[in-house]
Design an enzyme around this catalytic site. Structure first.
Site, PDB file in Angstrom:
ATOM      1  N   LYS B 168       0.862  -1.176   0.000  1.00 49.03           N
ATOM      2  CA  LYS B 168       0.000   0.000   0.000  1.00 49.03           C
ATOM      3  C   LYS B 168       0.898   1.225   0.000  1.00 49.03           C
ATOM      4  CE  LYS B 168      -0.798   2.572   2.877  1.00 49.03           C
ATOM      5  NZ  LYS B 168      -0.173   3.840   3.463  1.00 49.03           N
ATOM      6  N   THR B 179       6.561   5.614   1.436  1.00 49.30           N
ATOM      7  CA  THR B 179       5.636   5.245   2.503  1.00 49.30           C
ATOM      8  C   THR B 179       4.795   4.237   2.043  1.00 49.30           C
ATOM      9  OG1 THR B 179       5.118   6.972   3.743  1.00 49.30           O
ATOM     10  CG2 THR B 179       3.489   5.495   3.608  1.00 49.30           C
ATOM     11  N   GLU B 259      -1.095   9.750  -5.076  1.00 45.68           N
ATOM     12  CA  GLU B 259      -2.098  10.761  -4.732  1.00 45.68           C
ATOM     13  C   GLU B 259      -2.182  11.880  -5.762  1.00 45.68           C
ATOM     14  OE1 GLU B 259      -0.964  11.951  -0.823  1.00 45.68           O
ATOM     15  OE2 GLU B 259      -1.904  10.219   0.110  1.00 45.68           O
ATOM     16  N   ASN B 381      -3.757  16.329   0.122  1.00 46.23           N
ATOM     17  CA  ASN B 381      -2.828  16.468   1.233  1.00 46.23           C
ATOM     18  C   ASN B 381      -3.096  17.694   2.088  1.00 46.23           C
ATOM     19  OD1 ASN B 381      -0.992  14.151   1.116  1.00 46.23           O
ATOM     20  ND2 ASN B 381      -0.792  14.871  -0.994  1.00 46.23           N
ATOM     21  N   THR B 386      -7.984  16.061   8.699  1.00 47.49           N
ATOM     22  CA  THR B 386      -9.260  16.606   9.206  1.00 47.49           C
ATOM     23  C   THR B 386     -10.439  16.142   8.381  1.00 47.49           C
ATOM     24  OG1 THR B 386      -8.778  18.575   7.927  1.00 47.49           O
ATOM     25  CG2 THR B 386      -8.273  18.631  10.260  1.00 47.49           C
TER      26      THR B 386
END
Lengths: 386, 386
Positions: B168, B179, B259, B381, B386
């Site tokens: 992942k 990551t 992303e 990002n 939040t």
């Protein structure tokens, strides 16, 4: 204000037609003496532009009477033709203002890899020479703008002399020096050696502590011209202080106008083992896209600060992770290896954001400024050349 | 496919409730033997997460029977309580699958700095153990996703044994290691030493050559489990080749799903004085926000490639700037110190973009992959925590 604030300098800024937009794109700064001390700090980039080579050569001699600057084209990565064009700009400026070609510094900014249209530049230099005036500093500051939205100028008067300055730059601000052109002028009487040291000292703690997007330019140049017209011999300490103040003011103006930015972020690292360690720690945070995008989103995602700090090699920046503490906008968010209460509720709505990191490993302290990563940054930089 | 492709492995992926979304968030991978060889490569980040410490400890012994992985929380920067939680995950997994706590590796991914809700995690481990099956590899791959839009799995069968894997990671891919969590399994019989070397070699040229946003994670972990269930003793060369193939496939899947990315960019540096010089040159380009924003805009603003190359210190990457040549998508854009015809007309509309840089300073060649900097990157990002 600007480069014509000190006595004995004239300047101008005009539209030569280098930019398609019709906006001003060519500036002159002329030192009318009696002395002609010059110093420069230039980009360490190995693909530096043709005018950077020329300006370094002039700075080595420590003497210059004029600076010609154009926006609308960087004259970088342009090979031999680019060098010829830079020398031609110096020759034409010398002919217009009445000095030797070797007494002219040249600065260019804009798109890398395109040739300058020399017919236009030549006509522009004549026009700019005709427009020279002792109140032309503001016009010059406007003519060096690229994606800047406002001109940047500053001045300081102290101990009987004045330092003035202008700069441009709104992107490509970098770990070694911002993309930027700046001309600083003073009517103090100083030696070439003092001028060079004062400039280096001022640049080190201002322009060099600004890291907008981690990219380093081919054209960065900061020039200091000193003419002694005030009749005052400045001490090295006084000159350094005044030059640093002007450079710092210009730095903050550039950050506030950085491409697409909505926040100015001051990352201060204290308690570091050395100044180099403090600067490395601050820069690892200011260069994190993830951190900068979070600030844009108003999201106190402080884990990204620690994750950035964690990438520093221990020999470069020693610290004990249990002893490190971090605050954002004055609110403690991390200490003793664990999150602090209130870490997720930091208010990031104001334009200015502070990050304070205490490494508890020494006495050194450094602040590096940056800005957030925004949609507008992507937009401006995805469509710059086309 | 995935980690259950080789004989002798079971896996599962379930919804424990760690994520608010109700999506799967807890996975188990179990080695049913007969051998229990284990190796791991973990992030060099100094603020690495609690589970990373635990997994390193287990890897030092070279033996593991199970891996428990959760998404929805990184358990990083969580202090002593975070370490206790990681050990509790190992203990609960050991109790459920019937092994010692010291034979369980733990991986976590998600937001940094938040504590795991251990009641939910404990119940999830029991549920995941109940769901274990020899076809559970796909479910496990889904359960470790965070901002990934698709699961990543791969398998290779060769020389009588099979290597399978899942990973992942869609952001925070970094200069040292992406990551990412990855578990690679094989039914080959190999020693601990061979497993560790093969994993390191595979990671070095795959995950470590992917630089999505220059950020390095606190949680990166790649695990290799080997059980000899095929009855075949693999040579080190065969195992290394197969592990590298699986890691490379997973790397490309992660890049394609990075992303907000709209382009995958392969930066190849040839003619370098050393492999380290080639890699440094490639990374200086893949880490340039200006270059990556230009690619997003379909703008062949190649000056940003040279300006990035120019920032490399000469001792780190020797080259003569007159000898450097650059091509984009096969079109020569820069050579002999000057722009080439057609430089501004390179077509960047396809998803895959290639940048080929010949330094003409040696024989070494390295490719580093990255993606473009887009509005969606900023969007994802800026609103992650939040």
């Amino acid at each position: 204000m600007s480069v014509t604030a000190p006595a004995g300098f004239t300047a101008s800024g005009i539209t030569a037609g280098i930019k398609d937009s019709g906006k001003p794109d060519l500036a002159l700064v002329v030192n009318t003496g009696p002395e002609f001390v010059a110093a420069a700090v230039t980009t360490p980039n190995r693909f530096c532009a043709a005018p950077v080579y020329l300006t370094r050569e002039v700075a080595e001699g420590g003497r210059a009477k004029a600076v010609v600057l154009n926006s609308g084209g960087a004259n970088a990565c342009t090979g031999e033709r680019g060098m010829d064009d830079a020398y031609a700009m110096a020759e034409q400026t010398a002919a217009q203002v009445g000095c030797e070609p070797g007494e002219v510094m040249v600065c260019s900014t804009g798109l890398i890899g395109a040739f300058l249209l020399m017919d236009i530049v030549t006509a522009g230099i004549a026009q700019a020479a005709y427009a020279l005036s002792d109140s032309g500093g503001e016009d010059a500051a406007v003519a060096i703008m690229t994606t800047d939205t406002v001109p940047k100028t500053a001045q300081v008067s102290t101990a009987g002399f004045t330092v003035g300055g202008m700069s441009k730059g709104a992107g490509m601000l970098n770990p070694a020096m911002a993309t930027m052109l700046a001309v600083i002028t003073t009517d103090a009487a100083v030696s070439v050696e003092v001028a060079q040291r004062a400039l280096q000292a001022g640049v080190a703690v201002s322009f060099n502590r600004m890291d907008s997007d981690g990219c380093q330019s081919t054209n960065d140049t900061v020039i200091l011209l000193a003419n002694g017209a005030s009749g005052v011999s400045a001490s090295e300490a006084d000159l350094t202080a005044a030059v640093t103040e002007v450079c710092t003011s210009l730095t903050k103006q550039m950050l506030a106008d950085a491409e697409g930015a909505s926040h100015t972020i001051a990352v201060t690292v204290s308690g570091a083992a050395s100044e180099a360690a403090a600067e490395a720690a601050a820069r690892t945070v200011t260069s994190s896209n993830l951190f900068k995008a979070a600030i844009f989103g108003g999201d106190p995602n402080w884990g990204r600060i620690l994750s950035a700090l964690g990438t520093l090699p221990e020999d470069e920046c020693p610290y004990d992770r249990e002893a490190v503490s971090v605050a954002m906008n004055g609110t403690p968010i991390f200490a003793g290896g664990a999150p602090q209460d209130g870490a997720s509720s930091v208010d990031l709505s104001a334009h200015d954001v502070t990050v304070d990191i205490d490494l508890a490993a020494g006495e050194a302290c450094v602040t590096v400024w940056t800005n957030d990563l925004t949609h507008d940054y992507v937009e401006e930089n995805s469509a710059y050349s086309t």
